[in-house]
Design a protein around this motif. Structure first.
Motif, PDB file in Angstrom:
ATOM      1  N   ALA A  89     -23.007 -68.769  44.005  1.00 50.56           N
ATOM      2  CA  ALA A  89     -22.510 -70.149  44.078  1.00 50.56           C
ATOM      3  C   ALA A  89     -21.591 -70.352  45.275  1.00 50.56           C
ATOM      4  N   GLN A 132     -24.405 -77.009  40.268  1.00 51.88           N
ATOM      5  CA  GLN A 132     -23.525 -78.002  40.903  1.00 51.88           C
ATOM      6  C   GLN A 132     -22.982 -77.526  42.254  1.00 51.88           C
ATOM      7  N   ALA A 133     -23.303 -76.257  42.599  1.00 49.92           N
ATOM      8  CA  ALA A 133     -23.041 -75.777  43.956  1.00 49.92           C
ATOM      9  C   ALA A 133     -24.288 -75.914  44.827  1.00 49.92           C
ATOM     10  N   GLY A 155     -19.697 -81.294  40.543  1.00 50.07           N
ATOM     11  CA  GLY A 155     -19.641 -80.317  41.612  1.00 50.07           C
ATOM     12  C   GLY A 155     -18.943 -79.057  41.144  1.00 50.07           C
ATOM     13  N   SER A 156     -19.015 -78.024  41.958  1.00 46.79           N
ATOM     14  CA  SER A 156     -18.398 -76.744  41.632  1.00 46.79           C
ATOM     15  C   SER A 156     -17.276 -76.443  42.619  1.00 46.79           C
ATOM     16  N   PRO A 200     -24.043 -74.353  35.073  1.00 46.88           N
ATOM     17  CA  PRO A 200     -23.500 -75.498  35.819  1.00 46.88           C
ATOM     18  C   PRO A 200     -22.871 -75.109  37.146  1.00 46.88           C
ATOM     19  N   VAL A 201     -22.235 -73.937  37.197  1.00 45.04           N
ATOM     20  CA  VAL A 201     -21.600 -73.501  38.445  1.00 45.04           C
ATOM     21  C   VAL A 201     -22.641 -73.326  39.545  1.00 45.04           C
ATOM     22  N   TYR A 257     -14.310 -70.046  39.107  1.00 43.23           N
ATOM     23  CA  TYR A 257     -15.447 -70.808  39.617  1.00 43.23           C
ATOM     24  C   TYR A 257     -15.786 -71.835  38.541  1.00 43.23           C
ATOM     25  N   ARG A 276     -14.505 -76.365  47.718  1.00 47.59           N
ATOM     26  CA  ARG A 276     -15.763 -76.738  47.091  1.00 47.59           C
ATOM     27  C   ARG A 276     -16.758 -75.594  47.250  1.00 47.59           C
ATOM     28  N   ALA A 325     -17.367 -75.717  37.253  1.00 48.98           N
ATOM     29  CA  ALA A 325     -18.255 -76.866  37.444  1.00 48.98           C
ATOM     30  C   ALA A 325     -17.816 -77.978  36.507  1.00 48.98           C
ATOM     31  N   ASP A 326     -17.495 -79.145  37.068  1.00 47.67           N
ATOM     32  CA  ASP A 326     -16.914 -80.233  36.272  1.00 47.67           C
ATOM     33  C   ASP A 326     -17.913 -81.299  35.857  1.00 47.67           C
TER      34      ASP A 326
END
Length: 257
Positions: free
Chosen positions: A194, A220-221, A130-131, A216-217, A124, A141, A126-127
């Motif tokens: 997420a 960003q989800a 987005g995740s 972030p995961v 899982y 996604r 997160a960039d």
């Protein structure tokens, strides 16, 4: 230059090479607490060493906050936050809900992160925008779900035994109002949130490395993760994560009393 997904995956593979061969293999366990049980294994330590070596080679100007081998450069613009095995109790029990958590902060704010479960082959990630999920059933996604209200929610916590006093009373009040509750999933609970499978996670006494790769995961989800009083979660403490604003507000109204 910031790292990309391929670098995060290199870190995950380096950790996996140390953790997976030791999973369900009768590993030696060291207790870090004199008056309790806070286990650490050879896998924890070796995995963090492997992760740190790659970071120090590729991003020598970045700081590192690690669970097992201390911290360096926490005042730098970019800081990595590492938990080589989140859920060591699950790991030593043979339960595949532990994971390797790797996060990257910029000026104290979590911006990229990875939850990796080597045994199930799930990642899982997160960039920064987005995740995404990648695993045995492909890649997609990540998107949290909106279950509507607390009464429809699925709630996870690692263990209610970790709450004491007022915290326990508040947790039990939330638990009494949800549709379903489950225990013992460590970082995997946040991954499931997420991915839109569960709706709420409530925990306490978390350290920065327990949440660094997770924040972030979740965010960003499309989810929400804060402290019980609504603050930023990067430093850990008492944490709430939710898939929808309505569930978050209903649960936090109880937690913030």
């Amino acid at each position: 230059m910031l790292p990309d997904r391929s670098f995060f995956y290199r870190l995950a593979e380096a950790a996996k090479a140390e953790t997976l061969p030791r999973f369900r293999a009768g590993v030696d366990v060291v207790n870090k607490e004199a008056k309790g049980f806070d286990p650490v294994t050879e896998g924890d330590r070796a995995a963090e060493v492997a992760i740190r070596a790659l970071i120090e080679s590729e991003f020598p100007d970045h700081g590192i906050l690690g669970e097992e081998h201390g911290s360096v450069g926490l005042d730098r613009e970019h800081v990595w936050v590492i938990d080589p095995i989140d859920g060591t109790r699950a790991f030593i029990s043979g339960v595949p809900v532990w994971g390797t958590l790797i996060g990257l902060q910029k000026n104290g704010r979590a911006i990229m992160g990875l939850i990796d479960q080597p045994f199930t082959g799930e990642r899982y990630f997160a960039d920064g925008t987005g995740s995404t999920y990648s695993g045995p059933d492909g890649e997609r996604r990540l998107q949290v779900r909106d279950c509507g209200s607390l009464s429809n929610a699925i709630l996870f916590t690692t263990s209610p035994h970790l709450f004491v006093g007022d915290e326990l009373a508040k947790y039990r009040e939330i638990e009494s109002q949800v549709r379903l509750f489950r225990y013992g999933t460590d970082c995997y609970a946040y991954a499931l949130l997420a991915a839109g499978h569960v709706d709420l996670v409530v925990e306490n006494s978390l350290k920065p490395y327990d949440v660094g790769g997770i924040i972030p995961v979740i965010e960003q989800a499309g989810g929400i993760i804060t402290t019980w009083d609504g603050g930023r979660p990067e430093m850990g403490g008492s944490i709430i994560a939710a898939g929808s604003r309505a569930v978050y507000e209903q649960a936090r109204a109880i937690l913030s009393r």
